[in-house]
Design an enzyme around this catalytic site. Structure first.
Site, PDB file in Angstrom:
ATOM      1  N   SER A 145       0.839  -1.203   0.000  1.00 56.31           N
ATOM      2  CA  SER A 145       0.000   0.000   0.000  1.00 56.31           C
ATOM      3  C   SER A 145       0.869   1.247   0.000  1.00 56.31           C
ATOM      4  CB  SER A 145      -0.860  -0.021   1.274  1.00 56.31           C
ATOM      5  OG  SER A 145      -1.457   1.234   1.474  1.00 56.31           O
ATOM      6  N   ALA A 146       0.313   2.328  -0.521  1.00 61.10           N
ATOM      7  CA  ALA A 146       1.002   3.624  -0.464  1.00 61.10           C
ATOM      8  C   ALA A 146       1.197   4.079   0.974  1.00 61.10           C
ATOM      9  CB  ALA A 146       0.186   4.660  -1.231  1.00 61.10           C
ATOM     10  N   TYR A 154      -1.558  -0.974  10.876  1.00 59.86           N
ATOM     11  CA  TYR A 154      -1.857  -1.526   9.544  1.00 59.86           C
ATOM     12  C   TYR A 154      -0.676  -1.280   8.603  1.00 59.86           C
ATOM     13  CZ  TYR A 154      -3.596  -1.582   4.748  1.00 59.86           C
ATOM     14  OH  TYR A 154      -3.722  -1.801   3.403  1.00 59.86           O
ATOM     15  N   LYS A 200       2.289  -3.841   6.595  1.00 59.53           N
ATOM     16  CA  LYS A 200       2.680  -3.846   5.173  1.00 59.53           C
ATOM     17  C   LYS A 200       4.191  -3.677   5.030  1.00 59.53           C
ATOM     18  CE  LYS A 200      -1.389  -4.411   3.362  1.00 59.53           C
ATOM     19  NZ  LYS A 200      -1.728  -5.722   2.818  1.00 59.53           N
TER      20      LYS A 200
END
Ligand code: NAD
Ligand code: UD1
Length: 335
Positions: A124-125, A147, A151
């Site tokens: 994810s960015a 979260y 990642k």
């Protein structure tokens, strides 16, 4: 030989499976249905007129996952399964670290055991520190919530796996802001409870489920004061996975790619475009900034264009129109 898709009944997974089936791949899906509905399987069949295997399996359960690898000839894995709500991850970090990180460890152990060493991973960015506006894959990293940490940690774990064994092929895809739905309106994002993200909130206002949109801040340093993001149509994103899979199958290396359009739109740009493409007014009020939000964030996707031959095709109008079609045809989601 089949492609195993973990988290395949979810939002991005379901759209990617449609593209895989359309391209003639055999597909095996694994999902524990913790954030998706079984109904999506019928919808995928309706769109593609093709069949595939589904296992209701939690990737944390090694024995059940092994059974899937034993009974199918798996060539590669696209790994979507994970929890993704930023706020929930702050409240329940253990749940996030356990599900996302341990889940990925179990998956990789099983892949290694069954000699399946081709993996495309949903990053994810959110892994970027956001110190630049236009983010390249080399921009500074640094997550700000559990979260995002999962990642970043998983990316590192996958790099270490590759370092230990160069016969793996791994692609990390950093998504920007996926929105939209399949043009049929049969599959889309089935947001549970109050949506955190902008587009599902707008479509719920449009369908009458919510009274008005709260715009989080109008004092950012942008053309209209509202936050700017890089929205990408989920079907373009899904197609990016096929390009990434193709490269991963043919090369033993680890690579990372941004998947965004490189175009930034403000919250008000999205609201106005939604009204233009659907004819529906979206009432809104301006509120305080949401803690943790940045003013501007968009992708430099030139690496994906160059190396994967991937290019986005759908613009903001398509994103608004398809999000609305999905919401209008499924006001209660898959229920
Ligand atoms: P989603 O919640 O719709 O799909 C994820 C799927 O994984 C769900 O169907 C859920 O039931 C399943 N799942 C979760 N934990 C599992 C487990 N332990 N075992 C088996 N299945 C499990 O989310 P999505 O939007 O489709 O996102 C897919 C992936 O892309 C996620 O990893 C997410 O973090 C990542 N991502 C999403 C976005 C976004 O905005 N949607 C942005 C960047 C990255
Ligand atoms: C969120 C997540 C991020 C995730 C990304 C893509 C947070 C803090 N970040 O980021 O980790 O990778 O989604 O799924 O949750 N907005 C409103 N009103 C709303 C909702 C949003 O004004 O009701 C604004 C936001 O302030 C932002 C823009 O709309 O400026 C987009 O918000 P959102 O869709 O939540 O995406 P991100 O903020 O990029």
């Amino acid at each position: 030989m089949a492609i195993l898709v973990t988290g395949g009944t979810g939002y991005i997974g379901s759209h990617t499976i449609v593209e895989l089936l359309d391209e003639g791949y055999d597909v095996v899906i694994v999902d524990n249905l913790s954030n998706s509905k079984i109904e999506v399987l019928q919808r995928i069949k309706e769109i593609t007129k093709k069949d595939f295997k589904f296992y209701e399996v939690d990737i944390l359960c090694k024995e059940a996952l092994e059974e899937v690898f034993k009974t199918n000839s798996i060539e590669a894995v696209i790994h979507f399964a994970g929890l993704k709500a930023v706020g929930e991850s702050v409240a329940k970090p253990l749940m996030y670290y356990n599900n996302n990180i341990v889940g990925t460890l179990v998956l990789c152990e099983v892949m290694d055991k069954y000699n399946v060493k081709k993996l495309v991973f949903s990053s994810s960015a959110t892994v970027y520190k956001m110190s630049d506006y236009s983010l390249t894959e080399d921009s500074e990293l640094g997550a700000t919530n559990p979260y995002g940490n999962t990642k970043l940690m998983i990316e590192q774990i996958l790099r270490d796996i590759y370092m230990s064994d160069n016969s793996w092929g791994i692609t990390l895809l950093r998504y920007f802001n996926p929105v939209g739905a399949h043009e049929s309106g049969l599959i889309g994002e089935d947001a549970v409870g109050t949506p955190n993200n902008l587009m599902p909130y707008i479509t719920q206002v449009a369908v009458g489920k919510r009274r008005e949109l709260s715009i989080f801040g109008s004092d950012y340093n942008t053309h209209d004061g509202t936050g700017i993001r890089d929205y990408i149509h989920v079907v373009d994103l899904a197609k990016g996975h096929l390009k990434a899979l193709n490269k991963t199958l043919n090369e033993n290396q680890i690579e990372v790619y941004n998947l965004g359009t490189g175009k930034g739109y403000s919250v008000l740009d999205v609201v106005h475009k939604f009204t233009k493409s659907t004819g529906i007014d979206i009432p809104y009020t301006i509120c305080n900034r949401r803690p943790g939000d940045v003013s501007v964030c968009y992708a430099d996707s030139s690496k994906a264009r160059r190396d994967l031959g991937w290019e986005f095709e759908k613009g903001l109008e398509d994103m608004c129109r398809d999000s609305w079609k999905w919401q209008m045809l499924n006001p209660l989601g898959y229920e």
